[in-house]
Write a protein that holds these residues in place. Structure first.
Motif, PDB file in Angstrom:
ATOM      1  N   UNK A 196     108.381 -28.254  39.096  1.00  0.00           N
ATOM      2  CA  UNK A 196     109.730 -28.806  39.317  1.00  0.00           C
ATOM      3  C   UNK A 196     109.807 -29.645  40.588  1.00  0.00           C
ATOM      4  N   UNK A 197     109.006 -29.303  41.602  1.00  0.00           N
ATOM      5  CA  UNK A 197     109.009 -30.065  42.870  1.00  0.00           C
ATOM      6  C   UNK A 197     108.424 -31.465  42.665  1.00  0.00           C
ATOM      7  N   UNK A 198     107.558 -31.613  41.673  1.00  0.00           N
ATOM      8  CA  UNK A 198     106.904 -32.916  41.474  1.00  0.00           C
ATOM      9  C   UNK A 198     107.542 -33.759  40.372  1.00  0.00           C
ATOM     10  N   UNK A 199     108.559 -33.213  39.723  1.00  0.00           N
ATOM     11  CA  UNK A 199     109.156 -33.942  38.595  1.00  0.00           C
ATOM     12  C   UNK A 199     109.934 -35.156  39.095  1.00  0.00           C
ATOM     13  N   UNK A 200     109.698 -36.348  38.516  1.00  0.00           N
ATOM     14  CA  UNK A 200     110.410 -37.539  38.969  1.00  0.00           C
ATOM     15  C   UNK A 200     111.877 -37.583  38.515  1.00  0.00           C
ATOM     16  N   UNK A 201     112.263 -36.728  37.567  1.00  0.00           N
ATOM     17  CA  UNK A 201     113.655 -36.710  37.085  1.00  0.00           C
ATOM     18  C   UNK A 201     113.870 -35.407  36.316  1.00  0.00           C
ATOM     19  N   UNK A 202     115.072 -35.269  35.759  1.00  0.00           N
ATOM     20  CA  UNK A 202     115.283 -34.117  34.860  1.00  0.00           C
ATOM     21  C   UNK A 202     115.362 -34.599  33.405  1.00  0.00           C
ATOM     22  N   UNK A 203     114.732 -35.754  33.144  1.00  0.00           N
ATOM     23  CA  UNK A 203     114.714 -36.278  31.775  1.00  0.00           C
ATOM     24  C   UNK A 203     113.445 -35.802  31.060  1.00  0.00           C
ATOM     25  N   UNK A 204     113.641 -34.941  30.070  1.00  0.00           N
ATOM     26  CA  UNK A 204     112.509 -34.350  29.349  1.00  0.00           C
ATOM     27  C   UNK A 204     112.267 -35.088  28.044  1.00  0.00           C
ATOM     28  N   UNK A 205     110.995 -35.204  27.685  1.00  0.00           N
ATOM     29  CA  UNK A 205     110.662 -35.765  26.365  1.00  0.00           C
ATOM     30  C   UNK A 205     110.952 -34.680  25.332  1.00  0.00           C
ATOM     31  N   UNK A 206     111.756 -35.020  24.327  1.00  0.00           N
ATOM     32  CA  UNK A 206     111.907 -34.081  23.209  1.00  0.00           C
ATOM     33  C   UNK A 206     111.091 -34.632  22.039  1.00  0.00           C
ATOM     34  N   UNK A 207     110.804 -33.801  21.083  1.00  0.00           N
ATOM     35  CA  UNK A 207     109.754 -34.118  20.119  1.00  0.00           C
ATOM     36  C   UNK A 207     110.021 -35.194  19.079  1.00  0.00           C
ATOM     37  N   UNK A 208     110.513 -36.371  19.501  1.00  0.00           N
ATOM     38  CA  UNK A 208     110.665 -37.504  18.591  1.00  0.00           C
ATOM     39  C   UNK A 208     110.141 -38.758  19.283  1.00  0.00           C
ATOM     40  N   UNK A 209     109.260 -39.470  18.590  1.00  0.00           N
ATOM     41  CA  UNK A 209     108.627 -40.653  19.153  1.00  0.00           C
ATOM     42  C   UNK A 209     108.625 -41.733  18.078  1.00  0.00           C
ATOM     43  N   UNK A 210     108.858 -42.980  18.459  1.00  0.00           N
ATOM     44  CA  UNK A 210     108.721 -44.097  17.518  1.00  0.00           C
ATOM     45  C   UNK A 210     107.619 -44.970  18.112  1.00  0.00           C
ATOM     46  N   UNK A 211     106.435 -44.872  17.555  1.00  0.00           N
ATOM     47  CA  UNK A 211     105.266 -45.499  18.187  1.00  0.00           C
ATOM     48  C   UNK A 211     104.816 -46.724  17.401  1.00  0.00           C
ATOM     49  N   UNK A 212     104.078 -47.580  18.067  1.00  0.00           N
ATOM     50  CA  UNK A 212     103.465 -48.706  17.377  1.00  0.00           C
ATOM     51  C   UNK A 212     101.958 -48.445  17.361  1.00  0.00           C
ATOM     52  N   UNK A 213     101.228 -49.112  16.449  1.00  0.00           N
ATOM     53  CA  UNK A 213      99.807 -48.758  16.284  1.00  0.00           C
ATOM     54  C   UNK A 213      98.953 -48.971  17.543  1.00  0.00           C
TER      55      UNK A 213
END
Ligand code: G1P
Length: 295
Positions: A196-213
């Motif tokens: 928590x001391x090293x986290x740049x924000x409190x924005x967490x990735x939740x398990x949805x991603x829209x990726x390109x190849x």
């Protein structure tokens, strides 16, 4: 890109050790949330966003998932004989949702490795990665916004959620820059499960991603990171911080999300979803109140 052309990739190879002994012979994705296996909610979410092709990256012991999304002639025959159309509908619904493909992960080398396995199935188009532990309430759609941002910016898109700073070490964490849209941010950097001391924000990735190849070119050389696993977050960090690569944007989700990967949250998810249901809620809600009064 029309949603129908976007494929979904669902990594479901985890061992589910947090739920032992329930998951000794049953995949954790098959644990019921009210009366549907958790993974069915995720497939339904993909279908609601217009996706028709789902690739599950599976481990050993996952035959029950394949069976669940397949036809079951014997059971269907029995229910037809009995004239139980309601139950027949439930049985047939899961096998008619989408084209479900299964691919073995092989070695369990982490989420990044699981996604890399999807390379030949996905081809040249953007694709969604959907993790089975995160359930997104159908009343608060998230994928359509991610697809829209992917199209507008020609970028990869990840879903973010504000969490209590005490919890950020359970997630990938993003350093971001605002855009004109209050729900969309540009990703400057990412770190997988920081203290928590090293986290740049409190924005967490939740398990949805829209990726390109392009992600596959990066995953091909991504080295094992946290937990000695090939991390999707590390590959996305490289994409976000490399000027030659496409950009990464985040969509901030402010809707209802249920975490079924943790025992306590799993129980909460069942209670929340059941209390909202028309068939169960009216009896369950007063019971919860009475029960709470005894605590
Ligand atoms: C994975 C990702 C992590 C993300 C999380 C969301 O972790 O590695 O960045 O925040 O999913 O649920 P896992 O929960 O599989 O350990």
């Amino acid at each position: 890109m029309e949603p129908a052309k976007i494929k979904a990739v669902m990594p479901v190879a985890g061992l589910g050790t947090r739920f032992l002994p329930a998951t000794k012979a049953t995949p954790k994705e098959m644990l019921p949330v009210v009366d549907k296996p958790a993974i069915q909610y995720v497939v339904e979410e993909a279908v609601a966003a217009g996706i028709r092709d789902v690739l599950m990256i599976i481990g050993r012991n996952k035959n029950a998932i394949a069976n669940h999304f397949d036809a079951m002639p014997e059971l269907e025959g029995k229910l037809t004989e009995k004239g139980d159309d309601r139950k027949l509908g439930h049985v047939q619904h899961s096998s008619s949702l989408a084209d479900i493909h299964m691919l073995r992960q092989g070695e369990p080398k982490g989420l990044g490795h699981a996604v890399f396995r999807a390379k030949s199935h996905v081809g040249d188009s953007p694709f969604a990665v959907m993790l089975g532990d995160d359930l997104i309430d159908e009343r608060d759609p998230l994928l359509p916004k991610m697809i829209e941002v992917n199209e507008q910016k020609k970028a990869m898109v990840i879903a973010l959620m504000e969490v209590d700073p005490e919890q950020i070490s359970m997630y990938g964490c993003a350093s971001v820059e605002a855009t004109d849209d209050p729900d969309v941010v540009k990703i400057l950097d990412l770190v997988e499960k920081p203290a928590k001391e090293e986290a740049p924000s409190n924005l967490a990735i939740i398990g949805r991603y829209l990726l390109t190849p392009e992600i596959f070119d990066v995953l091909e050389h991504t080295q094992p990171g946290k937990g000695n696993e090939i991390q999707l977050t590390d590959a996305l960090k490289e994409v976000a911080t490399d000027d030659d690569n496409v950009d990464v944007y985040g969509v901030i989700f402010r809707g209802r999300r249920y975490d079924t990967g943790d025992k306590l949250d799993y129980i909460k998810a069942i209670l929340q979803l059941a209390s909202d249901r028309e068939d169960l809620g009216p009896d369950l809600r007063p019971w919860i109140k009475d029960f709470a009064a005894t605590l």
